[in-house]
Design a protein around this motif. Structure first.
Motif, short mmCIF file in Angstrom:
data_model
loop_
_atom_site.label_atom_id
_atom_site.label_comp_id
_atom_site.label_asym_id
_atom_site.label_seq_id
_atom_site.Cartn_x
_atom_site.Cartn_y
_atom_site.Cartn_z
N SER B 133 0.83 -1.20 0.03
CA SER B 133 -0.05 -0.01 0.05
C SER B 133 0.95 1.08 -0.03
O SER B 133 0.43 2.34 -0.44
CB SER B 133 -0.96 0.01 1.14
N TYR B 134 2.11 1.11 0.65
CA TYR B 134 2.92 2.22 0.45
C TYR B 134 3.21 2.60 -1.15
O TYR B 134 3.23 3.69 -1.55
CB TYR B 134 4.42 2.23 1.08
N VAL B 135 3.45 1.61 -1.73
CA VAL B 135 3.79 1.50 -3.10
C VAL B 135 2.79 2.20 -4.08
O VAL B 135 2.79 3.10 -4.71
CB VAL B 135 4.16 0.38 -3.86
N LEU B 136 1.59 1.81 -3.53
CA LEU B 136 0.18 2.17 -4.44
C LEU B 136 -0.02 3.85 -4.01
O LEU B 136 -0.35 4.59 -5.10
CB LEU B 136 -1.13 1.22 -3.69
N ILE B 137 0.10 4.14 -2.64
CA ILE B 137 -0.13 5.62 -2.48
C ILE B 137 0.91 6.55 -2.90
O ILE B 137 0.49 7.56 -3.63
CB ILE B 137 -0.05 5.68 -0.99
N ALA B 138 2.05 6.09 -3.05
CA ALA B 138 3.09 6.81 -3.80
C ALA B 138 3.10 6.82 -5.10
O ALA B 138 3.74 7.66 -5.90
CB ALA B 138 4.37 6.43 -3.29
N ARG B 144 2.80 15.52 -3.45
CA ARG B 144 2.58 15.62 -1.80
C ARG B 144 2.44 14.11 -1.10
O ARG B 144 2.44 13.91 -0.11
CB ARG B 144 1.39 16.38 -1.54
N ALA B 145 2.05 13.07 -2.17
CA ALA B 145 1.70 11.59 -1.72
C ALA B 145 3.19 11.47 -1.28
O ALA B 145 3.30 10.51 -0.19
CB ALA B 145 1.38 10.87 -2.91
N LEU B 146 4.30 11.67 -1.51
CA LEU B 146 5.49 11.01 -1.47
C LEU B 146 5.82 11.40 0.26
O LEU B 146 6.08 10.16 1.07
CB LEU B 146 6.70 11.65 -2.04
N PRO B 147 5.82 12.80 0.52
CA PRO B 147 6.00 12.73 2.14
C PRO B 147 4.99 12.32 2.98
O PRO B 147 5.37 11.55 4.11
CB PRO B 147 6.09 14.50 2.22
N ALA B 148 3.84 12.05 2.34
CA ALA B 148 2.56 11.50 3.35
C ALA B 148 2.87 9.88 3.25
O ALA B 148 2.68 9.39 4.50
CB ALA B 148 1.33 11.65 2.46
N VAL B 149 3.21 9.31 2.23
CA VAL B 149 3.65 7.91 2.61
C VAL B 149 4.91 7.64 3.15
O VAL B 149 4.86 6.62 3.94
CB VAL B 149 3.88 7.67 1.11
N PHE B 150 5.70 8.73 3.25
CA PHE B 150 6.97 8.30 4.23
C PHE B 150 6.65 8.37 5.61
O PHE B 150 6.89 7.45 6.26
CB PHE B 150 8.01 9.75 3.96
#
Lengths: 119, 481
Positions: B133-138, B144-150
Motif C-alpha cells: 500500500s505504500y507503493v500504491l499510495i506513492a 505531496r503523496a511522497l512525504p505522506a507515504v513516508f
C-alpha cells in the motif's frame, strides 16, 4: 546478588536501550535518511530480543546426530521467525530509501521542514 | 487466493488490468463460498503443508473472519472493476502492470491477515499489505503523496514492530504462535507481567495501523494524495483489517486470561474512541478539500468501531462488526463517486466543485446516497450499525446516555459535512469556465451505483451481515466466557 541478576539480563537491557535510541532518532531527526537509520536500529533491537530468548543454557545448535544422546538444543524457531522479520525490515528500508530518492527528485531536499514549506 | 504476482508479466496494460480484476473477482467468489460454508457455525480450517495445527501453519475462517474477508475482497474487486479509466489517467502505461501487481499483493496481504490463524503470519501478511500500500499510495502523480507515504511508512513500521515485540513476549511465555493454542496455554502461565506488557505493545501497535484517534496523523494525507482508486480500496478495508486483528487478539487471547483486562481495555480505548469521534467529525466539518474531508471522517468512523468493541459486550461487538461492513460500503461508495468526479475535475477543493451535479448527475446522486448511509439515515446501511451501537451503549451501564449523546452529536456533525458537499454539488454555481463536463466513463459510474444500491439494500434487508456480525460477536465473547 541483585547486581548479578541485573547483569544477567544484559541482552534485554541492550534490547531496551537500542529500541529507545532508534525510536528517539525516528522522532527527533528532521533528515529523512536519519529517520530511516533510526527505524533500522529500532527494528534490529527487536531482532536481538528474539535471538536472546531462544538461547537455552548449555544448549547447542539444534542438529540431530547419530550417536549423540541427551543433548540440550537451543530453540530454532525464533531464529527462523527473525530471519523473516529481517527480510521484512530490509524491504521496508529499501522502499523507504526509494521514497526518499523520489522525494529528493521532486522537492530537491530531504529535510522535513523544507518539504513542509515547499507545499 | 493468495497468488497472482504473475500480473507483472502481462505487459499489455489492458491484459494486466483484466488479469488483476479476474484474480480479485475470483478471490471474492472464494470469500462468498467461504461465508456460506461458515454461516452454520462451522469453522473452516486449512493446515498449510499438511502439518497439524499447533506445529504447522494454520489458516482458519470463522464467522468474524468471513465478514471481514467479504469486505476486503469485495472492496478489492469493486475498486479494480472501476479502476481502469481512472488509473489510465493517473499512471503511465509502462508502469501499470507493476502497479496492478502491487495492488494484488496488497489484496493478498489483507486477505492473508484475515485468514491466518497464527500471530507471526499475521505480522508477515501485515507487512506485505503495508509495503504494497505504500507503493500504491506513492504511485500517483501528486508529489505531496511522497512525504505522506513516508510518514505512513515510519508510523506503520513502528506499529508493526511493536506488534512483533508483543508477539515475541507471548511466545517467550507460552511457546506457541497459534492463536487458539496461545489462549489454551496462557492458563498455565504463572508470571503474567510479560503478557501484560505484550498486550500493551500489541494494542498500541495495531492502534497505530488502524489509525485510532491520536495515532491517526498519517491517514488524512495518505488518503488525500494517493491515486483515487487506491483511496477507494484502502479506505474500505486497510484500517478495518488492523481493527479486526486488534479485536481478535484482545478477545481471543487476553480477555479470558488476564485479570481485569476487560476493564483496562475499555478504559484505554473508550476515551480515545469518544475523542476520535468528536474531534475528527469537528475537523471534517471545516475541511475544504473533498478527499481530505472524507478521510478525516474515516478517523471518526474507525472510532465508532473501536467504541463498539470497548463495551466488551456481545451487542457492542456485533455493532462493531456491523460497522466494519457498513462503513466499508458507505466510504467505498463515497470515494468511488469522488474518483468519478476527479476524472473531470483536477482540483477537488469544495469551492472548485460548484454545480457539479448539473454536469454529472448520476455520480452526484450516488454520492448523496452513500453520504446518507454514512450519516445513518433510516433505510440505509449506516442506520443499522448506528442503531446497534446506540442499543449497545444503552446496555453498557449508567454512562450509556453520555455515549448516546456523543453518537448523536457526531451524527449531526456528519449531517453538516455531508450537507456541505451536497450544497456545493447541487446548489452553488461558482464553477468557473464552461468546459463541457460530462459523466465519468460508464464502468466507474456503474460500479459506484452498484455500491450505492448495496447501501440501500443492506439498509432494508440487513439479515446476512447481521447474522454474521451476531455470530462473530457470540464467538468472540465465547472465548472470554
Amino acid at each position: 546478588m541483585k547486581l548479578l541478576e541485573l547483569l544477567g539480563y544484559y541482552n534485554y537491557w541492550v534490547f531496551a536501550i537500542t529500541l529507545m535510541i532508534g525510536l528517539y532518532a525516528v522522532i527527533s531527526k528532521a533528515n529523512l535518511i536519519k529517520k530511516l537509520i533510526g527505524l533500522s536500529i529500532f527494528q534490529s533491537a527487536v531482532f536481538l530480543m528474539y535471538i536472546t530468548m531462544d538461547k537455552v543454557e548449555g544448549g547447542t545448535a539444534p542438529i540431530i546426530q547419530a550417536g549423540v544422546e541427551g543433548q540440550i538444543y537451543s530453540n530454532p524457531l525464533p531464529q527462523v521467525l527473525i530471519l523473516t522479520a529481517i527480510v521484512v525490515g530490509v524491504s521496508t528500508l529499501a522502499l523507504g530509501l526509494a521514497i526518499v530518492v523520489r522525494i529528493n527528485e521532486r522537492y530537491g531536499t530531504i529535510e522535513e521542514h523544507e518539504i513542509l514549506d515547499a507545499d | 487466493m493468495l497468488s497472482a504476482p504473475l500480473i507483472i508479466l502481462l505487459q499489455p496494460r489492458g491484459l494486466a488490468w483484466a488479469g488483476a480484476t479476474a484474480a480479485a473477482l475470483a478471490s471474492f467468489a472464494i470469500a462468498v463460498a467461504l461465508t456460506i460454508a461458515v454461516l452454520d457455525g462451522q469453522t473452516q480450517v486449512y493446515a498449510m503443508g499438511g502439518w497439524p495445527a499447533p506445529y504447522g501453519i494454520e489458516l482458519a475462517v470463522d464467522q468474524f473472519s468471513a465478514l471481514v474477508l467479504l469486505v476486503v475482497t469485495g472492496a478489492g474487486a469493486g475498486a479494480l472493476l472501476a479502476a481502469r479509466s481512472s488509473i489510465d489517467q493517473q499512471i503511465e502505461p509502462e508502469r501499470q502492470p507493476l502497479f496492478y501487481s502491487a495492488w494484488l499483493l496488497g489484496l493478498a496481504g489483507l486477505a492473508g491477515i484475515v485468514v491466518a490463524a497464527d500471530a507471526f503470519n499475521i505480522f508477515v501478511f501485515m507487512e506485505i499489505s503495508s509495503l504494497s500500500s505504500y507503493v500504491l499510495i506513492a504511485g500517483g502523480p501528486d508529489r505531496r503523496a511522497l512525504p505522506a507515504v513516508f510518514k505512513y511508512l515510519i508510523m506503520g513500521t513502528i506499529g508493526a514492530t511493536f506488534y512483533l515485540i508483543g508477539v515475541g513476549l507471548i511466545y517467550m511465555m507460552t511457546g506457541t504462535l497459534n492463536l487458539a493454542d496461545m489462549e489454551a496455554r496462557l492458563g498455565d502461565v504463572t508470571e503474567l507481567n510479560p503478557i501484560l506488557v505484550a498486550a500493551g505493545f500489541i494494542t498500541i501497535g495495531l492502534a497505530l495501523k488502524a489509525a485510532v484517534f491520536p495515532l491517526h496523523v498519517w491517514l488524512p494525507n495518505a488518503y488525500t494524495h494517493s491515486p483515487h482508486m487506491i483511496t477507494v480500496f484502502l479506505a474500505a478495508c486497510a484500517t478495518k483489517v488492523a481493527i479486526y486483528v486488534l479485536i481478535r487478539f484482545d478477545y481471543m487471547v487476553f480477555q479470558s486470561k488476564l485479570d481485569d483486562h476487560a476493564t483496562q481495555f475499555a478504559q484505554f480505548l473508550m476515551p480515545l474512541a469518544i475523542l476520535g469521534i468528536l474531534v475528527a467529525s469537528a475537523v471534517a466539518m471545516f475541511e475544504g478539500h473533498l478527499k481530505r474531508l472524507l478521510a478525516t471522517s474515516s478517523v471518526a468512523q474507525i472510532a465508532y468501531i473501536i467504541l463498539g468493541a470497548s463495551f466488551v459486550s456481545e451487542s457492542g461487538l456485533a455493532a462493531s462488526a456491523m460497522h466494519i461492513f457498513n462503513h466499508a460500503l458507505a466510504k467505498g461508495g463515497l470515494f468511488l463517486a469522488v474518483a468519478c468526479l476527479a476524472y473531470h475535475y483536477r482540483d477537488l477543493r469544495l469551492d472548485q466543485l460548484g454545480g457539479a451535479a448539473a454536469r454529472m448527475p448520476f455520480t452526484s446522486a450516488a454520492l448523496v446516497v452513500c453520504g446518507f448511509s454514512l450519516i445513518g439515515i433510516p433505510g440505509t446501511a449506516g442506520f443499522i450499525s448506528k442503531w446497534l451501537l446506540i442499543t449497545a451503549a444503552l446496555e453498557s451501564g449508567p454512562l450509556g446516555w453520555i455515549l448516546v449523546a456523543v453518537i448523536l452529536v457526531s451524527s449531526l456533525m456528519a449531517v453538516v459535512y455531508i450537507w456541505r458537499i451536497v450544497e456545493t454539488l447541487y446548489f452553488s454555481d461558482s464553477a468557473k469556465g464552461d468546459i463541457a463536463v460530462a459523466e465519468a466513463p460508464y464502468p466507474m459510474v456503474l460500479v459506484t451505483w452498484l455500491v450505492a444500491l448495496l447501501n440501500i439494500g443492506f439498509g432494508l434487508f440487513p439479515t446476512m451481515p447481521l447474522t454474521l456480525a451476531n455470530a462473530s460477536a457470540a464467538l468472540l465473547m465465547g472465548y472470554s466466557g
